[in-house]
Design a protein around this motif. Structure first.
Motif, PDB file in Angstrom:
ATOM      1  N   GLU A   1       0.814  -1.206   0.000  1.00  0.00           N
ATOM      2  CA  GLU A   1       0.000   0.000   0.000  1.00  0.00           C
ATOM      3  C   GLU A   1       0.858   1.271   0.000  1.00  0.00           C
ATOM      4  O   GLU A   1       0.504   2.277  -0.614  1.00  0.00           O
ATOM      5  N   HIS A   2       2.012   1.224   0.674  1.00  0.00           N
ATOM      6  CA  HIS A   2       2.901   2.386   0.697  1.00  0.00           C
ATOM      7  C   HIS A   2       3.590   2.583  -0.653  1.00  0.00           C
ATOM      8  O   HIS A   2       3.817   3.722  -1.079  1.00  0.00           O
TER       9      HIS A   2
ATOM     10  N   GLU B   1       1.112   4.303  -2.851  1.00  0.00           N
ATOM     11  CA  GLU B   1       1.029   5.723  -2.513  1.00  0.00           C
ATOM     12  C   GLU B   1       2.204   6.493  -3.113  1.00  0.00           C
ATOM     13  O   GLU B   1       2.022   7.594  -3.646  1.00  0.00           O
TER      14      GLU B   1
ATOM     15  N   ASN C   1       1.839   6.865  -6.880  1.00  0.00           N
ATOM     16  CA  ASN C   1       0.845   7.900  -7.199  1.00  0.00           C
ATOM     17  C   ASN C   1       1.419   9.295  -6.990  1.00  0.00           C
ATOM     18  O   ASN C   1       1.123  10.223  -7.758  1.00  0.00           O
TER      19      ASN C   1
END
Length: 357
Positions: A202-203, A206, A209
């Motif tokens: 998930e990091h 991020e 993005n």
């Protein structure tokens, strides 16, 4: 911890690195002339060599963005011919015979493998392999097959190289000034990429993005010859030529950074997709990145549960009889390299030199 700005490396330190590289290169050349590599091959002829390729391009050319894994057709052919002189090229059936004690070849066995699933594997590498009579095993990232995407780690490098601001936020926190000189920025972008490989899924999403938001105009697929992926039709052609196809997961994810459920999904979905699209069994997988930090006991358990008979790491040593079939090491080497250096990597001389220094 934040990455140190690459441009702070002293010129004296850079000169020392360059000198060390020149000395190693000269030593490898001497070992080539005196046939040291061939002697090392003979000493470990009871072991099994697995080689790790990525790309083979039609012609040698400059590596603009320090991808580092491209080979060229003439060099590739020369490497295969040297291998045929000193090894017995084989496939997964040969690996199985080796593991069951049924290998009868007089030369040590070698298995040629390719990671990621690039189109040049079909258009350039496969015809040379067939002409030279060398089997090969190709590992596909199923989430990239038939898409215009580049691998996420290549995207990281491209976006950092083209960063429009003087400073950048780092994957592990903190800020850094970007080097202005191209070679230094290449090194810096590689360091950022390595840090990204240590992030939880998930990091990482991020951070990607964040990079995309600041570099919307960057064309990440700027080198189709090197980075474009196979379509499923092309993958079927590769299989139809007699080559074996394995999994490299769905998204080239670092498996040790995932939850157990996500590990299982990456392993099972990629296997099922290959079997559905190619109408053949998928019994082998290569771990993305493949170093010791990229796998763990949970990964090994899920690989076995998913039904893979063979799994490959990137530990730069030969495989020994009785070793774990889900931790088979593979020897990689830099792209754009001369034959003497290739021999040093394949024989294990380079690994010995690295451990001694």
């Amino acid at each position: 911890m934040p990455l140190p700005p690459t441009h702070n490396i002293s010129s004296a330190h850079r000169s020392g690195i360059q000198m060390n590289g020149l000395l190693k290169s000269a030593f490898k050349g001497l070992c080539d002339v005196t046939r040291v590599n061939e002697a090392i091959v003979l000493l470990q002829r009871s072991d099994f060599l697995v080689l790790n390729y990525h790309c083979v391009l039609a012609k040698p050319r400059a590596d603009r963005w320090s991808y580092g894994n491209d080979d060229d057709a003439d060099s590739f052919r020369s490497q295969l011919r040297w291998l045929k002189q000193h090894f017995s090229p084989t496939d997964l059936a040969g690996l199985r015979r080796y593991c069951t004690g049924e290998w009868t070849g007089r030369k040590p066995p070698v298995l040629v493998t390719f990671d990621d699933g690039y189109r040049n594997n079909l258009t350039v590498a496969a015809p040379i392999l067939r002409e030279e009579g060398v089997p090969a095993l190709f590992f596909l990232c199923t989430g990239y097959v038939g898409t215009p995407k580049v691998l996420w780690n290549h995207e990281v490098v491209m976006r950092v190289l083209h960063w429009p601001e003087p400073e950048i936020s780092l994957p592990l926190g903190g800020q850094s000034v970007l080097p202005s000189e191209l070679d230094a920025r290449r090194s810096f972008s590689d360091e950022v990429n390595e840090a990204c490989k240590g992030l939880a899924e998930e990091h990482l999403a991020e951070y990607l993005n964040f990079l995309r938001g600041k570099t919307p105009s960057v064309e990440v697929m700027d080198d189709p010859e090197s980075r474009a992926f196979l379509s499923w039709g092309e993958a079927r052609k590769l299989a139809g030529m007699g080559f074996e196809i394995g999994s490299h997961t769905v998204g080239h994810t670092i498996l040790s950074r995932l939850t157990r459920a996500r590990i299982a999904a990456e392993l099972r979905e990629s296997k099922a997709t290959i079997e559905r699209e190619l109408k053949q069994s998928c019994c082998a997988i290569a771990y993305p990145n493949g170093s010791a930090r990229d796998v763990n006991e949970t990964v090994f358990e899920e690989v076995r549960a998913a039904g893979y008979d063979w799994a490959f790491t990137t530990a730069p040593v030969w495989y020994k009889a009785g070793g774990d079939r889900h931790r088979i090491p593979r020897v990689g080497f830099p792209g754009h390299t001369d034959l003497a250096t290739f021999k040093a990597y394949a024989s294990g001389l380079h690994t010995r030199m690295s451990r001694a220094s």
